[in-house]
Design a protein around this motif. Structure first.
Motif, PDB file in Angstrom:
ATOM      1  N   GLY A  56      55.307  27.745  56.818  1.00 26.20           N
ATOM      2  CA  GLY A  56      56.346  26.818  55.944  1.00 26.20           C
ATOM      3  C   GLY A  56      55.272  25.846  55.212  1.00 26.20           C
ATOM      4  N   LYS A  57      53.824  26.152  55.387  1.00 24.71           N
ATOM      5  CA  LYS A  57      52.858  25.042  54.198  1.00 24.71           C
ATOM      6  C   LYS A  57      51.958  26.530  53.259  1.00 24.71           C
ATOM      7  N   LYS A  58      51.647  25.650  52.160  1.00 23.50           N
ATOM      8  CA  LYS A  58      51.204  25.973  51.344  1.00 23.50           C
ATOM      9  C   LYS A  58      49.876  25.900  50.388  1.00 23.50           C
ATOM     10  N   TYR A  59      48.766  27.033  50.677  1.00 18.58           N
ATOM     11  CA  TYR A  59      47.696  27.037  50.707  1.00 18.58           C
ATOM     12  C   TYR A  59      46.762  27.214  49.058  1.00 18.58           C
ATOM     13  N   ARG A  60      46.172  26.818  48.926  1.00 14.93           N
ATOM     14  CA  ARG A  60      45.232  27.367  47.627  1.00 14.93           C
ATOM     15  C   ARG A  60      43.758  28.084  48.496  1.00 14.93           C
ATOM     16  N   TYR A  61      43.634  29.164  48.144  1.00 14.90           N
ATOM     17  CA  TYR A  61      43.042  29.842  48.615  1.00 14.90           C
ATOM     18  C   TYR A  61      41.310  30.251  47.822  1.00 14.90           C
ATOM     19  N   ILE A  62      40.326  30.019  48.423  1.00 14.69           N
ATOM     20  CA  ILE A  62      39.044  30.302  48.121  1.00 14.69           C
ATOM     21  C   ILE A  62      38.923  32.218  48.361  1.00 14.69           C
ATOM     22  N   GLU A  63      38.308  32.947  47.851  1.00 16.92           N
ATOM     23  CA  GLU A  63      37.235  34.086  47.903  1.00 16.92           C
ATOM     24  C   GLU A  63      36.327  33.991  47.191  1.00 16.92           C
ATOM     25  N   LEU A  64      35.780  35.177  47.595  1.00 17.59           N
ATOM     26  CA  LEU A  64      33.706  35.577  47.256  1.00 17.59           C
ATOM     27  C   LEU A  64      34.052  35.445  45.466  1.00 17.59           C
ATOM     28  N   GLY A  65      34.919  35.457  44.487  1.00 18.47           N
ATOM     29  CA  GLY A  65      34.541  34.620  43.213  1.00 18.47           C
ATOM     30  C   GLY A  65      35.333  33.746  43.014  1.00 18.47           C
ATOM     31  N   SER A  66      35.872  32.611  44.292  1.00 17.95           N
ATOM     32  CA  SER A  66      35.945  31.145  43.767  1.00 17.95           C
ATOM     33  C   SER A  66      34.845  30.296  43.766  1.00 17.95           C
ATOM     34  N   ILE A  67      33.661  31.697  44.370  1.00 16.02           N
ATOM     35  CA  ILE A  67      32.164  30.348  44.348  1.00 16.02           C
ATOM     36  C   ILE A  67      31.163  30.500  43.074  1.00 16.02           C
ATOM     37  N   ASN A  68      31.165  29.591  42.199  1.00 17.35           N
ATOM     38  CA  ASN A  68      30.774  29.733  40.561  1.00 17.35           C
ATOM     39  C   ASN A  68      29.263  30.168  40.624  1.00 17.35           C
ATOM     40  N   LYS A  69      28.723  31.334  40.634  1.00 18.03           N
ATOM     41  CA  LYS A  69      27.216  32.116  40.645  1.00 18.03           C
ATOM     42  C   LYS A  69      26.351  30.650  40.222  1.00 18.03           C
ATOM     43  N   GLU A  81      44.357  30.660  43.162  1.00 14.81           N
ATOM     44  CA  GLU A  81      45.726  30.535  43.071  1.00 14.81           C
ATOM     45  C   GLU A  81      46.253  29.870  44.432  1.00 14.81           C
ATOM     46  N   GLU A  82      47.876  29.960  44.406  1.00 15.20           N
ATOM     47  CA  GLU A  82      48.068  28.559  45.327  1.00 15.20           C
ATOM     48  C   GLU A  82      49.377  29.757  45.707  1.00 15.20           C
ATOM     49  N   TYR A  83      49.450  29.830  47.274  1.00 11.27           N
ATOM     50  CA  TYR A  83      50.262  31.148  47.762  1.00 11.27           C
ATOM     51  C   TYR A  83      50.848  29.904  49.355  1.00 11.27           C
ATOM     52  N   SER A  84      52.242  30.718  49.673  1.00  7.88           N
ATOM     53  CA  SER A  84      52.705  30.059  50.672  1.00  7.88           C
ATOM     54  C   SER A  84      52.166  30.647  51.825  1.00  7.88           C
ATOM     55  N   TYR A  85      52.037  30.177  52.979  1.00 11.33           N
ATOM     56  CA  TYR A  85      52.253  30.938  54.198  1.00 11.33           C
ATOM     57  C   TYR A  85      52.846  32.167  54.280  1.00 11.33           C
ATOM     58  N   GLU A  86      54.080  32.862  53.491  1.00 16.77           N
ATOM     59  CA  GLU A  86      54.416  34.244  53.784  1.00 16.77           C
ATOM     60  C   GLU A  86      53.640  34.840  52.917  1.00 16.77           C
ATOM     61  N   ASN A  87      53.204  35.095  51.745  1.00 20.20           N
ATOM     62  CA  ASN A  87      53.019  35.755  50.711  1.00 20.20           C
ATOM     63  C   ASN A  87      51.226  35.515  50.767  1.00 20.20           C
ATOM     64  N   LEU A  88      50.522  35.035  51.578  1.00 16.39           N
ATOM     65  CA  LEU A  88      49.130  34.551  52.173  1.00 16.39           C
ATOM     66  C   LEU A  88      48.670  35.817  51.865  1.00 16.39           C
ATOM     67  N   PRO A  89      47.033  36.224  51.341  1.00 16.06           N
ATOM     68  CA  PRO A  89      46.761  38.065  50.718  1.00 16.06           C
ATOM     69  C   PRO A  89      46.154  38.234  52.253  1.00 16.06           C
ATOM     70  N   VAL A  95      41.286  28.162  57.376  1.00 16.63           N
ATOM     71  CA  VAL A  95      41.581  26.757  56.788  1.00 16.63           C
ATOM     72  C   VAL A  95      40.262  26.259  56.846  1.00 16.63           C
ATOM     73  N   VAL A  96      40.083  25.881  55.374  1.00 18.24           N
ATOM     74  CA  VAL A  96      38.605  25.539  55.899  1.00 18.24           C
ATOM     75  C   VAL A  96      39.434  23.118  56.039  1.00 18.24           C
ATOM     76  N   ARG A  97      37.812  22.854  56.089  1.00 18.66           N
ATOM     77  CA  ARG A  97      38.231  20.953  56.075  1.00 18.66           C
ATOM     78  C   ARG A  97      36.737  20.429  56.199  1.00 18.66           C
ATOM     79  N   ARG A  98      36.688  19.088  55.614  1.00 17.67           N
ATOM     80  CA  ARG A  98      35.079  18.551  54.790  1.00 17.67           C
ATOM     81  C   ARG A  98      34.622  18.706  55.768  1.00 17.67           C
ATOM     82  N   VAL A 123      42.134  27.641  52.269  1.00 21.15           N
ATOM     83  CA  VAL A 123      42.603  28.443  53.272  1.00 21.15           C
ATOM     84  C   VAL A 123      41.353  30.124  52.309  1.00 21.15           C
ATOM     85  N   ALA A 124      40.667  29.955  53.240  1.00 22.07           N
ATOM     86  CA  ALA A 124      38.686  31.132  52.820  1.00 22.07           C
ATOM     87  C   ALA A 124      39.515  32.371  53.339  1.00 22.07           C
ATOM     88  N   THR A 125      38.745  33.126  53.095  1.00 24.11           N
ATOM     89  CA  THR A 125      39.134  34.641  53.085  1.00 24.11           C
ATOM     90  C   THR A 125      38.043  34.813  54.306  1.00 24.11           C
TER      91      THR A 125
END
Length: 459
Positions: A56-69, A81-89, A95-98, A123-125
């Protein structure tokens, strides 16, 4: 006896039972600059976090390439990229926190970054390990310790796998890192890390703003004004704008149609990309193999305006012809989080192969490659990549859709002038990022000195 080639192994060692691969016991991994006084196992000083996404929640997705080299930071949250729970990769598991520390499990792509307020709740890979300190030490200081060369060397030692070398949770806990004691030393180091962090972030902000300047300057040079448009879920479309080959509602979003109008109203010729392309080739389907003899480029080597050849991929060499690169070729990422990233091949890239996540463009003689790259990296092209791309979890663009994208093509003199000016701004950005890396190097040297054998505390 050359200990780089031949060496003895202690059969009584506990580690020999767990790891019988010879390279694990190489003497180069036994040397350390750290005093034993400071060393603790990572499992003793940190805990591995596994928060799961919720229905029922939406998440922004942090993948390997989301870190600027260049900066070592996570991309701005609105660029993820933003995904609903059902469409998450399928890899979006954590899930990450500060205050969490993100550490890459992939040794070749070793990354350490602290989650800030902006990315709290993303949410992270599962290619990342998510940890938090379990002792009284700041996340920033622990993260910087994990970036030290002697720690990276341990990650390389514990890595396993042929195609993608990674580290397991259990081996991660075994890695020994220096922890500052007594409390006054820890406080001094935390204070210095905070100062370095603020200085570096100030530099990054300054040069990130330069990318905004590139975009603004490019549109100014073309005499184009791209007005912002409210994003709407409901909108009307004039019948004459509908295309028989594409009737999907998202194709006609207002933010996409405004680009069409801007291109149509421009003083310069608006044409399809296919009109300036001499040849368009997709790369070969290549499988990564650390011991393979074929060097090739993947999307991770492509940044906007820049081809990064520091870490090429290895693949298996088969009895077939592979497409090769020449100076002046344009490379475009055709899928994934870097969809639309474009760069020009320089002399160092000549002769290399490239995989099937990349298109290679060769242009007609009267078109300047760098100008086309600037355009493809601009907001005018980004909106078209969004419009023409397909896929849900993994965005991609096919050959025909890419060739149907529109570009603005001034005469060659104007192309040359724009290319020269934008290239100058970009080179200033790269110099700025190098100064950020200098800040990291200074901090690493200070920490290494502090934890060094026979050095004691800070001088």
């Amino acid at each position: 006896m050359d200990d780089k080639i031949s060496y003895l192994v202690d059969f009584d060692s506990d580690l020999f039972v767990d790891r019988m691969d010879p390279m694990f016991h190489h003497p180069k991994f036994k040397d350390t600059s750290f005093s034993e006084v400071f060393l603790k196992k990572l499992g003793e000083v940190s805990e591995i976090i596994n928060r799961k996404p919720k229905k029922g929640k939406k998440y922004r997705y942090i993948e390997l390439g989301s870190i600027n080299k260049n900066t070592g930071k996570i991309e701005e949250v609105d660029k993820l990229e933003e995904y609903s729970y059902e469409n998450l990769p399928s890899r979006a598991k954590k899930v990450v926190r500060r205050g969490d520390i993100i550490v890459s499990k992939l040794v070749e792509n070793y990354t350490v970054v602290v989650v800030g307020e902006e990315h709290d709740g993303c949410v992270a890979t599962n290619a990342f390990m998510i940890i938090r300190p379990r002792i009284d030490i700041s996340s920033d200081l622990l993260a910087y310790i994990l970036k030290l060369d002697d720690i990276i060397k341990q990650f390389q030692r514990y890595g396993y796998g042929a195609t993608a070398v990674r580290i397991s949770n259990s081996d991660f806990k075994r890695i020994r890192i220096p922890i500052p004691t007594p409390a006054d030393l820890k406080s001094i180091l935390e204070s210095r890390v905070e100062i370095f962090k603020e200085r570096k972030e100030s530099l990054i902000q300054r040069y990130d703003n330069c990318f905004v300047e590139i975009e603004k300057r490019f549109l100014d040079l073309l005499g184009v004004k791209l007005d912002s448009v409210d994003y709407k879920n409901n909108f009307k479309v004039k019948g004459e704008l509908l295309r028989e080959e594409n009737l999907h509602p998202s194709f006609y979003k207002p933010e996409h149609l405004v680009v069409d109008q801007v291109m149509e109203d421009s003083q310069y010729q608006s044409i399809k990309l296919r009109e300036v392309v001499e040849d368009l080739t997709i790369g070969s389907s290549l499988t990564s193999n650390a011991k393979g003899k074929l060097l090739y480029i993947s999307s991770r080597n492509i940044n906007r305006f820049e081809l990064d050849l520091r870490k090429l991929n290895n693949g298996n060499l088969k009895e077939k012809e592979y497409a090769r690169l020449s100076t002046g070729d344009i490379l475009i990422v055709n899928a994934g989080y870097k969809l639309g990233y474009a760069t020009v091949v320089n002399k160092e890239g000549e002769g290399l192969s490239f995989n099937n996540h990349i298109y290679r463009l060769r242009l007609k003689d009267d078109v300047i490659p760098y100008y086309i790259v600037i355009f493809l990296n601009s907001e005018l092209a980004k909106k078209q990549f969004e419009r023409y791309s397909g896929g849900v979890a993994h965005k991609n663009i096919n050959l025909d859709s890419l060739l149907d994208m529109k570009i603005l093509l001034p005469n060659q003199e104007v192309q040359q002038r724009i290319s020269k000016e934008i290239r100058g701004v970009y080179e200033e950005i790269i110099k700025g990022y190098e100064s950020c890396k200098d800040e990291d190097r200074k901090l690493s040297e200070m920490l290494m000195d502090c934890f060094a054998e026979d050095r004691g505390f800070l001088d």
